[in-house]
Design a protein around this motif. Structure first.
Motif, PDB file in Angstrom:
ATOM      1  N   ARG A 150      -3.034  11.709   3.858  1.00  0.00           N
ATOM      2  CA  ARG A 150      -1.754  11.029   3.645  1.00  0.00           C
ATOM      3  C   ARG A 150      -0.655  11.557   4.556  1.00  0.00           C
ATOM      4  NH1 ARG A 150       2.901  11.874   2.188  1.00  0.00           N
ATOM      5  NH2 ARG A 150       2.479  13.966   1.464  1.00  0.00           N
TER       6      ARG A 150
ATOM      7  N   LEU B 253       0.819  -1.207   0.000  1.00  0.00           N
ATOM      8  CA  LEU B 253       0.000   0.000   0.000  1.00  0.00           C
ATOM      9  C   LEU B 253       0.855   1.260   0.000  1.00  0.00           C
ATOM     10  CD1 LEU B 253      -2.605  -1.026   2.727  1.00  0.00           C
ATOM     11  CD2 LEU B 253      -2.911  -1.067   0.248  1.00  0.00           C
ATOM     12  N   THR B 254       0.367   2.288  -0.661  1.00  0.00           N
ATOM     13  CA  THR B 254       0.999   3.596  -0.593  1.00  0.00           C
ATOM     14  C   THR B 254       0.483   4.307   0.663  1.00  0.00           C
ATOM     15  OG1 THR B 254      -0.778   4.710  -1.791  1.00  0.00           O
ATOM     16  CG2 THR B 254       1.038   3.770  -3.113  1.00  0.00           C
TER      17      THR B 254
ATOM     18  N   GLU C  98      -3.121   5.207   0.074  1.00  0.00           N
ATOM     19  CA  GLU C  98      -4.042   4.079   0.216  1.00  0.00           C
ATOM     20  C   GLU C  98      -4.272   3.732   1.689  1.00  0.00           C
ATOM     21  OE1 GLU C  98      -2.997   1.819  -4.001  1.00  0.00           O
ATOM     22  OE2 GLU C  98      -1.755   1.450  -2.227  1.00  0.00           O
TER      23      GLU C  98
ATOM     24  N   ALA D  26      -6.571   6.300   3.192  1.00  0.00           N
ATOM     25  CA  ALA D  26      -7.971   6.050   2.823  1.00  0.00           C
ATOM     26  C   ALA D  26      -8.567   4.940   3.688  1.00  0.00           C
ATOM     27  CB  ALA D  26      -8.071   5.679   1.348  1.00  0.00           C
ATOM     28  N   ARG D  27      -7.779   3.915   3.996  1.00  0.00           N
ATOM     29  CA  ARG D  27      -8.255   2.834   4.869  1.00  0.00           C
ATOM     30  C   ARG D  27      -8.613   3.358   6.253  1.00  0.00           C
ATOM     31  NH1 ARG D  27      -4.840  -2.782   4.975  1.00  0.00           N
ATOM     32  NH2 ARG D  27      -5.562  -3.571   2.996  1.00  0.00           N
TER      33      ARG D  27
END
Length: 156
Positions: free
Chosen positions: A94, A81-82, A85, A88-89
């Motif tokens: 970020r 995962l970035t 990402e 978002a989870r």
């Protein structure tokens, strides 16, 4: 990151008859990145290690053998995962993930974060502390280096 075995990666590359430049192209990295990873000068980012393993046609564990992940960033890398990402989870921005992974910021709900990283809250706290310790060691090393340069009369 998982300890990357550059010597093993080089041996596998040579065994395959692939030159550094071709491996770099196949992995989408620079030849210097491959050389640095193989020589042990730098530990490659998890994404780079995965790309090199994929380009060599081998499982990642052959060049980055098991063992516990050292930081939250490593765990996220293992998940593929970035930061965006992961954010978002969790439902954050970020930058928050970046700060937490570096141990700069604490969180109110370690359970939520632990779940997103696939860890228990205890594991997550331990890795968060490891991340914080790593950053502190890096800062201390940079400070020592600046002081040595200053003592020798070099400009920074």
């Amino acid at each position: 990151m998982l300890p990357y075995d550059g010597a093993r990666a080089r041996a596998l590359r040579l065994e395959s008859g692939v030159c550094v430049e071709d491996l770099a192209t196949a992995a989408g990295v620079s030849p210097n990145t491959v050389r640095n990873a193989e020589s042990g000068r730098h530990q490659p980012h998890p994404r780079v290690a995965r790309a090199l393993a994929r380009a060599l046609g081998i499982p990642l564990h052959e060049i980055a053998p098991g063992g516990p992940a050292l930081t939250l960033r490593d765990v996220r890398g293992r998940l593929g995962l970035t930061q965006a990402e992961m954010a978002a989870r969790i439902g954050v921005v970020r930058q928050m993930v970046s700060q937490v992974e570096r141990g700069v910021t604490s969180v109110r709900s370690p359970q939520t974060w632990a779940s997103a990283y696939g860890l228990t809250p205890t594991q997550w706290r331990r890795l968060h502390q490891a991340s914080r310790d790593l950053v502190r060691r890096k800062v201390a090393a940079q400070t020592r280096q600046r002081r040595r340069k200053h003592a020798r009369g070099e400009s920074t």
